[in-house]
Scaffold this active site. Structure first.
Site, PDB file in Angstrom:
ATOM      1  N   HIS A   1     -15.174  15.915  -9.388  1.00  0.00           N
ATOM      2  CA  HIS A   1     -15.208  16.216  -7.951  1.00  0.00           C
ATOM      3  C   HIS A   1     -14.887  14.972  -7.114  1.00  0.00           C
ATOM      4  O   HIS A   1     -15.273  14.875  -5.952  1.00  0.00           O
ATOM      5  CB  HIS A   1     -16.569  16.793  -7.530  1.00  0.00           C
ATOM      6  CG  HIS A   1     -17.116  17.799  -8.489  1.00  0.00           C
ATOM      7  ND1 HIS A   1     -16.675  19.103  -8.526  1.00  0.00           N
ATOM      8  CD2 HIS A   1     -18.036  17.680  -9.488  1.00  0.00           C
ATOM      9  CE1 HIS A   1     -17.314  19.750  -9.500  1.00  0.00           C
ATOM     10  NE2 HIS A   1     -18.137  18.906 -10.091  1.00  0.00           N
TER      11      HIS A   1
ATOM     12  N   SER B   1       5.454   0.226   4.772  1.00  0.00           N
ATOM     13  CA  SER B   1       5.258   0.960   6.021  1.00  0.00           C
ATOM     14  C   SER B   1       6.097   0.309   7.109  1.00  0.00           C
ATOM     15  O   SER B   1       6.180  -0.915   7.181  1.00  0.00           O
ATOM     16  CB  SER B   1       3.779   0.958   6.421  1.00  0.00           C
ATOM     17  OG  SER B   1       3.611   1.417   7.749  1.00  0.00           O
TER      18      SER B   1
END
Length: 483
Positions: free
Chosen positions: A158, A288
């Site tokens: 999870h 970026s």
């Protein structure tokens, strides 16, 4: 390159040259011509005559063989503008180059004879390229798994820290899915057969006419064509086309690889967020346009992006297969000529990226160790409790103490932003009878990974090594990453 028309990014940016050639006009139409030669040779060898005179002669065959590759595209394109039929346009163009054979090209066949048989051949060849690259990826991932089989790391369920594993063991989870994909590919590729020459509704009525109802000769047509084209057999029954379920099975193989690639690339993206593992980042690469410091997992993201396209593309042949009417409808053609090549071009790009990323993965073992040690006190509590019981403590009382202390340590980490001090809290509680040094001695990462290193060794030895030592040769694979 024209700048004023759309260019498919699968060709311009992602797929390799070898895969692009498979679905090029040159490969397609030269295969059409080889199929026309195979048909003509078969008819000649079976003794097709008219009033005792051979209909097809060796000089016709020789003439056709001289013009397999010098395709006169301009003639075919001009003819198609007139007749609106691509196959008959190429029959006409081929006949212009082969005047002796012009009258017997495509004799007894329907358009699907060249169209469908070529599609099978091209998919078969494309699957061979996919197989080579899949094997190369398996080899690269196996090397990575072996190298890091002993390196402990937090496992996640999870996406929450869970009982530790090793970096190499996690890689075998990626690896095993690609092995399953290879098994599926082998099965589907091994099941491919040619359509043969079945006629307009699959009944071979035209050959019954040509060969005066000689069933023994007609029965030999498909096997002879298959052998000439390098195949063992043709599908035993069909309508005008081979069952479009074949395309569904092929694209499902590609979608399976795409699903495995997505699973791996998503894990790498999450690990890169944790600064544990990083995909290759070149010296001059920009992460970026705005944030110069960033090292975004761009290639792993591209794997996920292209894989999503392949998974979605697999629905096309499924719907096409489901909606074919009786012996033939033409609502498959436009979709098929887009979805099949693009599925292969996209998965080629995916595999190129997967090989590139897997071969250059950077592992930051010190970060992995630091994050491991920040969580391991919680996971070690059962061992600590057992040691404390050996020192005379009560299991039930100690369990409650650990529960309370774990919650306190958790609050310190989550609410106050402090370090995990569970070991210190336990050491201060006289009920445990353990010093901080004694507790820390039990927190060695390798003590908590179970049989993960052994599992990696066994998997690589028992499954991967025999696979890679078998018939596969991926030595000539180059994983091109264009951008």
């Amino acid at each position: 390159m024209a700048r004023d028309v759309y260019e498919n990014p699968l060709s311009g940016r992602y797929a390799g040259k070898e895969m692009q050639y498979i679905f090029s006009p040159d490969r397609k139409f030269s295969t059409w011509r080889k199929l026309w030669i195979a048909l003509a040779e078969t008819e000649m060898e079976l003794g097709l005559t008219d009033n005792g005179k051979p209909v097809i002669t060796q000089d016709m065959i020789d003439e056709m063989k001289e013009h397999i590759y010098d395709i006169n595209y301009e003639v075919a394109e001009e003819r198609e503008r007139v007749v609106r039929h691509d196959v008959m346009s190429h029959v006409y163009a081929y006949g212009m180059q082969c005047p002796k054979a012009a009258g017997i090209i495509h004799l007894g066949a329907t358009s699907c004879y060249v169209g469908d048989n070529t599609d099978i051949i091209l998919m078969d060849e494309a699957l061979a390229i996919v197989r080579k690259k899949l094997v190369k990826l398996i080899r690269v991932l196996a090397d990575f798994a072996g190298k890091y089989k002993d390196l402990p790391t937090l496992a996640f369920t999870h996406f929450q820290p869970a009982q530790p594993t090793t970096v190499g063991k996690r890689a075998t989870l990626w690896l095993n899915e690609f092995v399953m994909d290879l098994e599926d590919l082998e099965y589907v590729k091994g099941s491919l057969k040619l359509l043969g020459s079945k006629g307009t509704t699959g009944t071979q009525a035209s050959f019954k006419e040509l060969f005066d109802s000689d069933d023994e000769k007609i029965d030999r047509i498909d096997p002879m064509i298959a052998e000439k084209m390098g195949y063992k057999a043709c599908y035993p029954v069909s309508g005008q086309t081979y069952s479009r379920k074949v395309d569904t099975r092929v694209l499902n193989v590609l979608a399976g690889i795409a699903a495995s690639a997505t699973k791996m690339s998503n894990d790498i993206r999450l690990l890169q967020h944790l600064k544990q593992v990083e995909e290759p980042f070149e010296k001059s690469q920009i992460g970026s346009s705005a944030m110069a410091y960033k090292r975004n997992p761009m290639r792993s993201e591209r794997i996920a992006s292209l894989s999503r396209y392949v998974i979605a593309d697999a629905i096309n042949p499924a719907i096409t297969s489901a909606t074919q009417w009786f012996e033939r409808t033409l609502d498959d053609s436009a979709n098929k000529r887009i979805s099949i090549p693009e599925g292969f071009l996209a998965i080629d790009g995916v595999l190129n990226l997967c090989i590139n990323v897997s071969d250059g993965l950077v592992v930051y073992d010190k970060v992995i160790y630091r994050q491991f040690m920040s969580e391991i006190p919680f996971m070690a509590t059962e061992n600590i409790m057992m040691d404390a019981v050996k020192h005379g403590g009560s299991r039930q009382e100690l369990h409650e103490k650990i529960r309370v202390l774990s919650m306190e340590a958790g609050r310190n980490v989550k609410e106050l932003g402090l370090e995990n001090n569970l070991v210190e809290l336990i050491a201060k509680d006289p009920g445990f009878g353990l010093t901080e040094e004694e507790i820390k001695a039990t927190l060695k990462p390798e003590l908590y990974v179970g049989r993960a290193p052994r599992q990696v060794e066994k998997y690589l030895e028992d499954v991967i090594k025999p696979l890679l030592d078998s018939k596969y040769d991926d030595s000539d694979v180059t994983a091109e990453v264009n951008v």
